[in-house]
Enzyme design. Sequence first.
Site, mmCIF file in Angstrom:
data_model
loop_
_atom_site.group_PDB
_atom_site.id
_atom_site.type_symbol
_atom_site.label_atom_id
_atom_site.label_comp_id
_atom_site.label_asym_id
_atom_site.label_seq_id
_atom_site.Cartn_x
_atom_site.Cartn_y
_atom_site.Cartn_z
ATOM 1 N N ARG A 70 8.259 107.031 97.920
ATOM 2 C CA ARG A 70 7.870 105.848 98.710
ATOM 3 C C ARG A 70 7.890 106.168 100.215
ATOM 4 N NH1 ARG A 70 5.935 102.545 95.996
ATOM 5 N NH2 ARG A 70 7.612 101.521 94.854
ATOM 6 N N HIS A 141 4.879 95.900 98.275
ATOM 7 C CA HIS A 141 6.231 95.415 98.606
ATOM 8 C C HIS A 141 6.199 94.772 99.970
ATOM 9 C CE1 HIS A 141 6.478 98.922 95.998
ATOM 10 N NE2 HIS A 141 7.540 98.352 95.456
ATOM 11 N N LYS A 167 2.211 95.791 90.237
ATOM 12 C CA LYS A 167 3.599 95.525 90.667
ATOM 13 C C LYS A 167 3.591 94.794 92.016
ATOM 14 C CE LYS A 167 8.002 97.465 92.081
ATOM 15 N NZ LYS A 167 8.695 98.617 92.652
ATOM 16 N N ARG A 205 14.446 88.469 88.529
ATOM 17 C CA ARG A 205 14.822 89.715 87.854
ATOM 18 C C ARG A 205 15.394 89.421 86.469
ATOM 19 N NH1 ARG A 205 14.716 93.768 91.536
ATOM 20 N NH2 ARG A 205 14.494 93.118 93.706
ATOM 21 N N SER A 262 30.609 82.658 92.503
ATOM 22 C CA SER A 262 30.873 81.641 91.479
ATOM 23 C C SER A 262 31.201 82.253 90.116
ATOM 24 C CB SER A 262 29.653 80.741 91.327
ATOM 25 O OG SER A 262 29.829 79.897 90.209
ATOM 26 N N LYS A 326 26.895 68.820 96.822
ATOM 27 C CA LYS A 326 27.344 67.764 95.893
ATOM 28 C C LYS A 326 26.973 66.373 96.411
ATOM 29 C CE LYS A 326 31.270 70.263 93.957
ATOM 30 N NZ LYS A 326 32.674 70.291 93.656
ATOM 31 N N ASN A 351 28.376 66.958 90.668
ATOM 32 C CA ASN A 351 28.480 68.411 90.466
ATOM 33 C C ASN A 351 27.693 68.869 89.252
ATOM 34 O OD1 ASN A 351 30.091 67.619 88.300
ATOM 35 N ND2 ASN A 351 31.506 69.335 88.563
ATOM 36 N N ASP A 369 12.694 61.652 80.685
ATOM 37 C CA ASP A 369 13.365 60.395 81.035
ATOM 38 C C ASP A 369 14.882 60.572 81.004
ATOM 39 O OD1 ASP A 369 13.441 60.860 78.322
ATOM 40 O OD2 ASP A 369 13.618 58.747 77.827
ATOM 41 N N ALA A 402 39.821 65.202 102.516
ATOM 42 C CA ALA A 402 38.931 64.040 102.436
ATOM 43 C C ALA A 402 37.495 64.487 102.184
ATOM 44 C CB ALA A 402 39.018 63.231 103.727
ATOM 45 N N ASN A 424 44.628 63.578 105.682
ATOM 46 C CA ASN A 424 43.629 64.588 106.040
ATOM 47 C C ASN A 424 43.816 65.032 107.471
ATOM 48 O OD1 ASN A 424 41.330 66.160 105.337
ATOM 49 N ND2 ASN A 424 40.094 64.863 106.684
ATOM 50 N N ARG A 429 38.346 60.787 108.913
ATOM 51 C CA ARG A 429 37.551 61.100 107.724
ATOM 52 C C ARG A 429 38.208 60.525 106.470
ATOM 53 N NH1 ARG A 429 35.643 67.011 105.764
ATOM 54 N NH2 ARG A 429 34.036 66.273 104.339
ATOM 55 N N GLN A 531 36.178 71.120 84.167
ATOM 56 C CA GLN A 531 34.894 70.592 84.634
ATOM 57 C C GLN A 531 33.731 71.390 84.040
ATOM 58 O OE1 GLN A 531 32.591 72.034 86.965
ATOM 59 N NE2 GLN A 531 33.790 73.913 87.065
HETATM 60 P P1 NAP Z 1 35.168 70.002 101.633
HETATM 61 O O1 NAP Z 1 34.319 68.851 101.234
HETATM 62 O O2 NAP Z 1 34.673 71.004 102.596
HETATM 63 O O3 NAP Z 1 36.530 69.386 102.217
HETATM 64 C C1 NAP Z 1 37.519 70.216 102.711
HETATM 65 C C2 NAP Z 1 38.687 69.369 103.139
HETATM 66 O O4 NAP Z 1 39.710 70.281 103.491
HETATM 67 C C3 NAP Z 1 38.437 68.500 104.362
HETATM 68 O O5 NAP Z 1 39.116 67.310 104.190
HETATM 69 C C4 NAP Z 1 38.998 69.332 105.500
HETATM 70 O O6 NAP Z 1 39.520 68.572 106.549
HETATM 71 C C5 NAP Z 1 40.149 70.012 104.830
HETATM 72 N N1 NAP Z 1 40.466 71.297 105.464
HETATM 73 C C6 NAP Z 1 39.653 72.349 105.636
HETATM 74 N N2 NAP Z 1 40.318 73.335 106.247
HETATM 75 C C7 NAP Z 1 41.574 72.906 106.464
HETATM 76 C C8 NAP Z 1 42.721 73.489 107.055
HETATM 77 N N3 NAP Z 1 42.704 74.726 107.539
HETATM 78 N N4 NAP Z 1 43.836 72.748 107.110
HETATM 79 C C9 NAP Z 1 43.877 71.485 106.622
HETATM 80 N N5 NAP Z 1 42.819 70.885 106.051
HETATM 81 C C10 NAP Z 1 41.677 71.587 105.971
HETATM 82 O O7 NAP Z 1 35.598 70.822 100.366
HETATM 83 P P2 NAP Z 1 35.771 70.298 98.861
HETATM 84 O O8 NAP Z 1 34.485 70.416 98.131
HETATM 85 O O9 NAP Z 1 36.440 68.985 98.859
HETATM 86 O O10 NAP Z 1 36.724 71.420 98.283
HETATM 87 C C11 NAP Z 1 38.079 71.487 98.710
HETATM 88 C C12 NAP Z 1 38.838 72.479 97.873
HETATM 89 O O11 NAP Z 1 38.811 72.067 96.525
HETATM 90 C C13 NAP Z 1 38.199 73.849 97.915
HETATM 91 O O12 NAP Z 1 39.090 74.748 98.498
HETATM 92 C C14 NAP Z 1 37.945 74.243 96.497
HETATM 93 O O13 NAP Z 1 38.547 75.481 96.203
HETATM 94 C C15 NAP Z 1 38.628 73.175 95.692
HETATM 95 N N6 NAP Z 1 37.805 72.803 94.526
HETATM 96 C C16 NAP Z 1 38.178 73.297 93.335
HETATM 97 C C17 NAP Z 1 37.460 72.986 92.211
HETATM 98 C C18 NAP Z 1 37.895 73.539 90.896
HETATM 99 O O14 NAP Z 1 37.135 73.456 89.939
HETATM 100 N N7 NAP Z 1 39.094 74.078 90.786
HETATM 101 C C19 NAP Z 1 36.351 72.153 92.286
HETATM 102 C C20 NAP Z 1 35.999 71.640 93.528
HETATM 103 C C21 NAP Z 1 36.736 71.976 94.639
HETATM 104 P P3 NAP Z 1 38.629 68.010 107.754
HETATM 105 O O15 NAP Z 1 38.020 66.745 107.247
HETATM 106 O O16 NAP Z 1 39.610 67.815 108.839
HETATM 107 O O17 NAP Z 1 37.616 69.070 108.053
#
Ligand code: NAP
Length: 565
Positions: A70, A141, A167, A205, A262, A326, A351, A369, A402, A424, A429, A531
């Site tokens: 190539r 390509h 290709k 792929r 993931s 989400k 989710n 539907d 939150a 939070n 928030r 989940q």
């Molecule tokens: P998100 O929507 O981004 O929310 C993150 C939250 O964490 C916010 O409230 C944020 O506060 C706070 N935060 C971020 N950094 C921080 C820090 N250094 N100190 C204190 N607070 C902090 O995320 P999410 O989707 O809710 O996910 C949150 C966690 O849940 C993830 O870490 C993930 O691993 C876990 N999770 C797990 C599963 C599972 O299946 N096990 C599923 C979903 C989520 P502010 O509002 O101040 O920014």
Amino acid sequence: MSMICVPIMVEESQAALLDASLAQAKGADLVEYRVDLLFEERDDESLQDRMDRVLDLVKESPLPCIVTCRPHWEGGDYHGDDDERISLYEALGTSDHPPAYIDVELATYTRSANIRQKVNLAVDHPKQQRKVTTRLILSSHDFEGRPSDLTRKIIAMNDEPACAVVKIAYRARSIRDNLELFEILRDRQKPTIALCMGEFGLMSRVLAPKFGGLLTFATLRSEETTAPGQPTIDELLNLYRFRSITATTKVYGIIGWPVTQSMSPLVHNAGFEKIGWDGVYVPMPIAAEQRDDAGSAASLKATLTQLFDEENNFYFAGASVTIPHKEHTANLDLYALNESCDQVRRIGAANTVSQLWYDHGDPVGLRRDGFYLDNTDASAIAKLLQASLSELEESKIVLLGAGGAAKAAASVSMRFGANVYIANRTESRAQKLIDQLYENSDDGYIGTAHTLPIEQVPTRMADAYINCTPVGMTGGPDPEGLSIPIPDMPPLPPETVFFDTVYNPIETPMLKAAKERGYRTIDGVQMFVKQAEAQFELWTGQAAPDGLFDSLVREKLSETPENQS
Ligand code: NAP
């Protein structure tokens, strides 16, 4: 049946032949020797010496092969003379041990009648007088994006009588680019390889067999791609079950940004295999600049609409949705509403997207539907809390965070009658989340929600504490941090539950501190698994194989240093 081809960048023949044997042992159908560097001019070597190196390599090859030299202007490493490169192809095609294919760029082939004539001497085509078996791949390509003259190029390749294989490869700018390539495969006039490069292109792929692609490329080792976005042969065969993908295979995926880490493809594909479900689960990255960015919401909507509307047996049957889509997904107006959609709107985050393929266990095919949203994070949290607390109704729950996970946890806990205290980092928030929860609770919650200043967490007695922030997560903002300051808290009853939604590491600093004090714990793997099992059931109508998802995730995580004690 689509073939798997392992590309080998050849610097030294013996190493390349060892790799070709390894590719054969792993299940590859052919190899592509990229001889850009092997054929490069070296001191005191004649053209014949350089050609002999490549001819010997092909002669010794344990698998049928494509030979490609190539040029740098089409993404390769060859900087030498073009005439010499064409002479190499001629020598290969007419040798006693010819390669199965040579790959020549359309741009090279159409540059001059002389080049065409020389290449045509080396390959099998309707007017060939000699006994040659090598077949010509004409290729194009584009490492930047979809070429503007894509259709013209495909027509030109198809129109060349000597071209045995078309290709096309270009960098995908979004997963929607894959869909156009699938159309190219479906409309093919000749055997065709159509692949998207880059992280948005993995789907093209993996799904090549579904649309009749001649082959797909897969590397031996993850660091050895010859084009960005190539999977390894192990991933292709074991994770995506390439050999079981057919025209009828249903397509599922993980939508988010980023999605490379993931574990959903691992569990869902293994589940499909175990129950014999004709489905494949692939990453579906949808780029997002920032969380609340309107552009990423629009791109999510456009992608889902296109996947949903895709005709021609694409069979998009469902998706997991992760950060940051989400909330965007919950706000889309694309879906038929059902009871779970109402719940999604109440939570403000979805989710799961699912297409019903069965009715009481019987497959019914694609039902336009029946395209539904769900939030299985919420149902997973509810199940885990119900199993750990003697009574969820009237229990007290302190929630950290939150965001999306906190919303699901708060909403479902309130629905079951818990009193939730939300702390939070950004207190406003937390208040906004509570306002939303009440706003959307048209049928009423039986529990309550309150904000809690973060410094009051240690003194707020509760039945359960749930971390919904990334604190304690490997690679997160505060991996060593304690999301809930257990050492600062007074002794609690031993039945107090500490639940961390973070799943890597499995034992977060918060869970470790809780275990040391003898409290009950729920780890993030349990939530992830619950989940995912709920999604699997929505998509297949069958329960996920008992214990399979849990063991796969724990095994995978145990390979990482942070989970080795
Ligand atoms: P998100 O929507 O981004 O929310 C993150 C939250 O964490 C916010 O409230 C944020 O506060 C706070 N935060 C971020 N950094 C921080 C820090 N250094 N100190 C204190 N607070 C902090 O995320 P999410 O989707 O809710 O996910 C949150 C966690 O849940 C993830 O870490 C993930 O691993 C876990 N999770 C797990 C599963 C599972 O299946 N096990 C599923 C979903 C989520 P502010 O509002 O101040 O920014």
